[in-house]
Design a protein around this motif. Sequence first.
Motif, PDB file in Angstrom:
ATOM      1  N   ARG A 174       0.841  -1.208   0.000  1.00 26.30           N
ATOM      2  CA  ARG A 174       0.000   0.000   0.000  1.00 26.30           C
ATOM      3  C   ARG A 174       0.873   1.255   0.000  1.00 26.30           C
ATOM      4  N   ILE A 175       1.943   1.223   0.785  1.00 30.09           N
ATOM      5  CA  ILE A 175       2.852   2.369   0.847  1.00 30.09           C
ATOM      6  C   ILE A 175       3.528   2.584  -0.508  1.00 30.09           C
ATOM      7  N   GLU A 176       3.986   1.493  -1.131  1.00 30.26           N
ATOM      8  CA  GLU A 176       4.638   1.596  -2.442  1.00 30.26           C
ATOM      9  C   GLU A 176       3.677   2.134  -3.496  1.00 30.26           C
ATOM     10  N   LYS A 177       2.422   1.687  -3.442  1.00 33.48           N
ATOM     11  CA  LYS A 177       1.417   2.179  -4.390  1.00 33.48           C
ATOM     12  C   LYS A 177       1.198   3.677  -4.211  1.00 33.48           C
ATOM     13  N   GLN A 178       1.158   4.123  -2.948  1.00 28.71           N
ATOM     14  CA  GLN A 178       0.966   5.547  -2.683  1.00 28.71           C
ATOM     15  C   GLN A 178       2.197   6.346  -3.103  1.00 28.71           C
ATOM     16  N   GLU A 179       3.392   5.780  -2.907  1.00 32.40           N
ATOM     17  CA  GLU A 179       4.622   6.444  -3.357  1.00 32.40           C
ATOM     18  C   GLU A 179       4.612   6.635  -4.868  1.00 32.40           C
ATOM     19  N   ARG A 180       4.141   5.622  -5.588  1.00 34.47           N
ATOM     20  CA  ARG A 180       4.060   5.734  -7.056  1.00 34.47           C
ATOM     21  C   ARG A 180       3.067   6.812  -7.459  1.00 34.47           C
ATOM     22  N   LYS A 181       1.963   6.908  -6.720  1.00 34.37           N
ATOM     23  CA  LYS A 181       0.953   7.924  -7.022  1.00 34.37           C
ATOM     24  C   LYS A 181       1.531   9.322  -6.847  1.00 34.37           C
ATOM     25  N   GLU A 389       0.376  13.584   2.176  1.00 35.18           N
ATOM     26  CA  GLU A 389      -0.154  13.429   3.528  1.00 35.18           C
ATOM     27  C   GLU A 389      -0.691  12.013   3.736  1.00 35.18           C
ATOM     28  N   LYS A 390      -1.360  11.464   2.725  1.00 39.85           N
ATOM     29  CA  LYS A 390      -1.828  10.074   2.812  1.00 39.85           C
ATOM     30  C   LYS A 390      -0.641   9.122   2.985  1.00 39.85           C
ATOM     31  N   LEU A 391       0.431   9.397   2.239  1.00 39.80           N
ATOM     32  CA  LEU A 391       1.636   8.574   2.342  1.00 39.80           C
ATOM     33  C   LEU A 391       2.235   8.676   3.738  1.00 39.80           C
ATOM     34  N   HIS A 392       2.294   9.892   4.254  1.00 39.73           N
ATOM     35  CA  HIS A 392       2.833  10.105   5.604  1.00 39.73           C
ATOM     36  C   HIS A 392       2.017   9.337   6.644  1.00 39.73           C
ATOM     37  N   LEU A 393       0.690   9.364   6.506  1.00 39.33           N
ATOM     38  CA  LEU A 393      -0.171   8.666   7.464  1.00 39.33           C
ATOM     39  C   LEU A 393       0.029   7.156   7.389  1.00 39.33           C
ATOM     40  N   LEU A 394       0.209   6.624   6.176  1.00 37.75           N
ATOM     41  CA  LEU A 394       0.470   5.190   6.026  1.00 37.75           C
ATOM     42  C   LEU A 394       1.779   4.798   6.711  1.00 37.75           C
ATOM     43  N   GLN A 396       3.231   6.393   9.171  1.00 35.66           N
ATOM     44  CA  GLN A 396       3.038   6.516  10.614  1.00 35.66           C
ATOM     45  C   GLN A 396       2.257   5.325  11.155  1.00 35.66           C
ATOM     46  N   GLU A 397       1.268   4.869  10.377  1.00 38.89           N
ATOM     47  CA  GLU A 397       0.499   3.686  10.778  1.00 38.89           C
ATOM     48  C   GLU A 397       1.417   2.472  10.893  1.00 38.89           C
ATOM     49  N   LYS A 398       2.287   2.296   9.899  1.00 41.29           N
ATOM     50  CA  LYS A 398       3.221   1.173   9.933  1.00 41.29           C
ATOM     51  C   LYS A 398       4.148   1.274  11.141  1.00 41.29           C
ATOM     52  N   LYS A 399       4.662   2.461  11.393  1.00 45.40           N
ATOM     53  CA  LYS A 399       5.566   2.663  12.526  1.00 45.40           C
ATOM     54  C   LYS A 399       4.889   2.290  13.843  1.00 45.40           C
ATOM     55  N   GLY A 400       3.639   2.731  14.005  1.00 44.79           N
ATOM     56  CA  GLY A 400       2.906   2.424  15.227  1.00 44.79           C
ATOM     57  C   GLY A 400       2.627   0.938  15.379  1.00 44.79           C
ATOM     58  N   LEU A 401       2.267   0.285  14.276  1.00 43.90           N
ATOM     59  CA  LEU A 401       1.973  -1.148  14.330  1.00 43.90           C
ATOM     60  C   LEU A 401       3.230  -1.968  14.611  1.00 43.90           C
ATOM     61  N   LEU A 402       4.362  -1.546  14.054  1.00 43.59           N
ATOM     62  CA  LEU A 402       5.622  -2.243  14.344  1.00 43.59           C
ATOM     63  C   LEU A 402       5.938  -2.201  15.839  1.00 43.59           C
ATOM     64  N   GLN A 403       5.643  -1.075  16.458  1.00 43.07           N
ATOM     65  CA  GLN A 403       5.914  -0.940  17.890  1.00 43.07           C
ATOM     66  C   GLN A 403       4.987  -1.815  18.727  1.00 43.07           C
ATOM     67  N   GLN A 404       3.748  -2.002  18.245  1.00 42.23           N
ATOM     68  CA  GLN A 404       2.767  -2.739  19.043  1.00 42.23           C
ATOM     69  C   GLN A 404       2.728  -4.235  18.753  1.00 42.23           C
ATOM     70  N   MET A 405       3.083  -4.638  17.525  1.00 43.86           N
ATOM     71  CA  MET A 405       2.928  -6.042  17.133  1.00 43.86           C
ATOM     72  C   MET A 405       4.202  -6.861  17.291  1.00 43.86           C
TER      73      MET A 405
END
Length: 407
Positions: A174-181, A389-394, A396-405
């Motif tokens: 999803r992040i790569e797709k948004q980066e391409r966009k 901004e959508k890319l940044h949020l994705l 940040q979401e990944k960063k948060g999930l890495l910390q929790q999972m």
Amino acid sequence: MKPKLRFKEFTDDWEEKKLGEIAENFIGGGTPNTKVPEYWNGDIAWIQSSDIDKNSGKVNVEKHISDKALKNSAAKLIPSSSIAVVTRVGVGKVALLNHEYSTSQDFLSFVNVYGNPQYWFYEISKLMYKQSFYLQGTSIKGITKSEILNISTFCPSLPEQEKIGKFFSLLDQRIEKQERKVALLEEEKKGYMQQIFNQELRFKDEEGNNYPDWEEKKFLDSFSLIIDYRGKTPKKLGLDWGNGNIKALSALNVKKGYIDWNADVHMGSEDLYSAWMKKGDLKQDDILFTTEAPLGNTALIPDNKKYILSQRVIALRTNENCNPKFIFQCMNDFTFENQIQKRSTGTTAKGINQKGLSKIKIQLPSLPEQEKIANFLSLLDQRIEKEQEKLHLLKQEKKGLLQQMFV
């Protein structure tokens, strides 16, 4: 030990392991003799630290070596699905390779990983990021093989590893797709800018008539005021920053087209502001321009708040014949950037002074056409910013999930 967030079907504790226990083999690398051409004409990927993106782990292979190079150097052929870890220059970079490869001596590769390679890629990435953070500001240039293999961690069962690995792999897609966009939108804007500033694409007035021809003007004639406080420091004014709430903008904050508020921003007091900004305050839509280190970055002042204009950056205020947003876009066109580079001086750090700027010329349309161009390109910028901004949020979401999972 259990993570804070996990898939509901898993409840067992995670098992403690050292990284030296998670793979069958651990292989280093080497650099074939660069003076022997036949070592560098093969099809075996040879990876160096600079090939790996620190944030994503993506690999852009620049060089390939031959079988002969493998036989006559410390480089090794490493199988697919191995995890490459940078141990020296660029500590913290990790990559999961889906093809055979070799590396420089700055790597340690985990070969035949016990468990899910995708899971271990994310886990090792997290652990090595911590190691790189610990090494910052020290004289230590890297981390040894024994130090890496002695790092302790916790891991789940294979089914949970597989589910976590797949989950983060899909998130990365999803992040790569948004980066391409974002990249496509940026390319679209570049294309429009090239046509506009080459005058291949022209705008018309409200009645459908052509605007007057563009005229060549001296760049500095576009401005009514140049605000320059370079060289000033609190110490030279007999003060300190004062722990106030007025942001000081330096070349570190001015990127290509925007202000990075996350970069190191000093906060100044009212007393410092009064002593520093005696030549004039910054106003909304003043153009910030970095004169060196880095050279040529631009950004617009976003509002009429107080700002301290700090190191290696000047502010330009347009006159009544120029639209600030048009001039800002003009300064981001490659034609202008090329002129800046040609007029720059210095060896290690390129810079430009007002004498150099005074020699630059630009093509200037009428004010109404400037406004139309500025509005058009600003709309493109808004689309890009929205997707960024959508890319940044994705991310940040990944960063948060890495910390929790992960434990």
